[in-house]
Each structure stands twice: as C-alpha cells, then as structure tokens.
Design a protein around this motif. Structure first.
Motif, PDB file in Angstrom:
ATOM      1  N   TRP A  55       0.846  -1.202   0.000  1.00  0.00           N
ATOM      2  CA  TRP A  55       0.000   0.000   0.000  1.00  0.00           C
ATOM      3  C   TRP A  55       0.886   1.259   0.000  1.00  0.00           C
ATOM      4  O   TRP A  55       0.655   2.200  -0.756  1.00  0.00           O
ATOM      5  CB  TRP A  55      -0.924  -0.033   1.235  1.00  0.00           C
ATOM      6  N   ARG A  86       2.390   2.040  -3.342  1.00  0.00           N
ATOM      7  CA  ARG A  86       1.458   2.547  -4.346  1.00  0.00           C
ATOM      8  C   ARG A  86       1.022   3.980  -4.053  1.00  0.00           C
ATOM      9  O   ARG A  86       0.652   4.706  -4.961  1.00  0.00           O
ATOM     10  CB  ARG A  86       0.253   1.610  -4.479  1.00  0.00           C
ATOM     11  N   GLN A  87       1.080   4.412  -2.792  1.00  0.00           N
ATOM     12  CA  GLN A  87       0.564   5.738  -2.434  1.00  0.00           C
ATOM     13  C   GLN A  87       1.613   6.838  -2.479  1.00  0.00           C
ATOM     14  O   GLN A  87       1.287   7.989  -2.711  1.00  0.00           O
ATOM     15  CB  GLN A  87      -0.040   5.726  -1.011  1.00  0.00           C
ATOM     16  N   GLN A 147      -5.582   6.292  -2.010  1.00  0.00           N
ATOM     17  CA  GLN A 147      -6.384   5.167  -1.510  1.00  0.00           C
ATOM     18  C   GLN A 147      -6.204   5.096   0.005  1.00  0.00           C
ATOM     19  O   GLN A 147      -5.108   4.780   0.492  1.00  0.00           O
ATOM     20  CB  GLN A 147      -5.875   3.872  -2.155  1.00  0.00           C
ATOM     21  N   PRO A 171      -5.958   3.917   3.776  1.00  0.00           N
ATOM     22  CA  PRO A 171      -5.555   2.594   4.253  1.00  0.00           C
ATOM     23  C   PRO A 171      -6.695   1.883   4.970  1.00  0.00           C
ATOM     24  O   PRO A 171      -7.546   2.528   5.583  1.00  0.00           O
ATOM     25  CB  PRO A 171      -4.428   2.914   5.229  1.00  0.00           C
ATOM     26  N   ILE A 215      -6.042  -1.724   6.685  1.00  0.00           N
ATOM     27  CA  ILE A 215      -5.244  -2.951   6.798  1.00  0.00           C
ATOM     28  C   ILE A 215      -5.428  -3.515   8.206  1.00  0.00           C
ATOM     29  O   ILE A 215      -5.223  -2.803   9.201  1.00  0.00           O
ATOM     30  CB  ILE A 215      -3.749  -2.650   6.523  1.00  0.00           C
TER      31      ILE A 215
END
Ligand code: 2AM
Length: 175
Positions: A20, A23-24, A140, A142, A144
């Motif tokens: 994550w 990608r961020q 996006q 988080p 998780i």
C-alpha cells in the motif's frame, strides 16, 4: 542493550503495508525497511543485561497472572509529526485494553530502570522518517487489519546500513 516492546506484524500484513505504501507515495523521504515495520508498545532505551533478565521475569509473572487479550486493529489512519518528521500508519480507534497493555509495559520498563515515558500512547507504525513536510494524503485510504499475536521484546541495533531490530523474546497472547 537498547530495547522496546512492540507488536510485530506477520509477513502478509507487513507485505500489505509495504505494498500500500509503495502505491501511495512515490519517493517520500526515507521509507522504513519492510523488515523493520512494527508497532511500538513501550520504549525502554538502554538497559543492562541483568535488568533485561529481570524484566522478562516480570513479564512472565504478569502474563501468567492476568494475560491481556490480543489486540485486533484496523490500520485506517495516517499521521505526521513535524517535530521528528515521522509519517505513520495507525488505527483511528483502538480498545482501552491496548492502552492498558502499553501502560503496563511502560510500568515494567520503569521498574527495570528505564526512563518513564509520559507521552500519550498513540499506536502507530512508522512508514517514513525524516520527512520535511507531510506527504500528500494517500489517494487510496488505508484499511489494513493487524492482528496481535504476541508481545515482542525488540533489541534495536545501530549498524552501518542503518538500524536493525531483532526480537529477543516474545510472549504469545490468548487469541
Ligand atoms: P517510532 O515507534 O515512532 O517508530 C525503536 O527506536 C522504536 O521505539 C522506534 O520505533 C521508535 O519510534 C520507538 N520510540 C518510542 N519512543 C522513543 C524514544 N524516546 N527514542 C527512540 N525511539 C523511540
């Protein structure tokens, strides 16, 4: 030995966080290496070996007496601390039991000779260090899950390549 108590994410969770994060955020500051991702419960600092043996005995006694339940967390919030440039991932809500767990570990560390930590406990996993400013909000958000399996006692070692953390003792918690 420089020590702290923490929660070690299992490998799939650590990979999900890393994935994550990648990608961020393109190239924000210094990413904490995947192997170093952890949630600090209580920081002890430098303690002599004899104090650490005693500390482990006290953790044994506490857990055999009144073991806390394992925390189930949803990492759904990020934050930035301008003072130390830390950008982190953590839960927006967490059970009081986790505060009590961290408080008890702080207390055990203090009775082993560590300096008492009086800062409010904010569960977090440091993602980046030395950020000069807050990275832009992630596109996006988080979400998780982090399931605590145990309480881990980490040794923090400074090495030429950076800091490395080793779990030197771990206590499984009732799930
Ligand atoms: P962090 O939890 O914000 O990442 C080992 O140094 C770990 O203990 C790091 O994860 C670090 O920060 C945390 N920690 C908490 N209090 C600390 C302190 N006073 N000095 C250094 N590290 C501390």
């Amino acid at each position: 030995m420089r020590v702290f108590f923490g929660i070690e994410p299992d490998q799939p969770t650590a990979l999900a966080i890393d994935d994550w994060r990648e990608r961020q955020f393109s190239a924000a500051a210094r990413p904490v290496p995947l192997a170093n991702l952890h949630l600090t419960l209580a920081f002890g600092g430098e303690l002599p070996l004899a104090a650490i043996d005693e500390l482990c005995d006290r953790v044994d006694a506490w857990l055999s007496d009144e073991p806390p339940g394992a925390a189930q967390l949803l990492l759904d919030q990020t934050g930035f601390w301008p003072g130390n440039g830390i950008y982190w991932l953590g839960p927006s809500h967490w059970p009081d039991a986790l505060d009590r767990q961290a408080g008890k570990l702080r207390q055990l560390l203090a009775s082993a000779g560590a300096r008492r930590d009086r800062q409010r406990f904010q569960p977090h996993i440091t993602l980046f260090r030395r950020c000069e400013q807050a990275p832009p909000l992630p596109a996006q958000p988080p979400a998780i899950a982090l399931q605590q399996r145990e309480i881990s006692l980490y040794e923090s070692q400074r090495q030429r390549e950076g800091v490395a953390y080793h779990v030197v003792a771990a206590w499984p918690l009732p799930q």
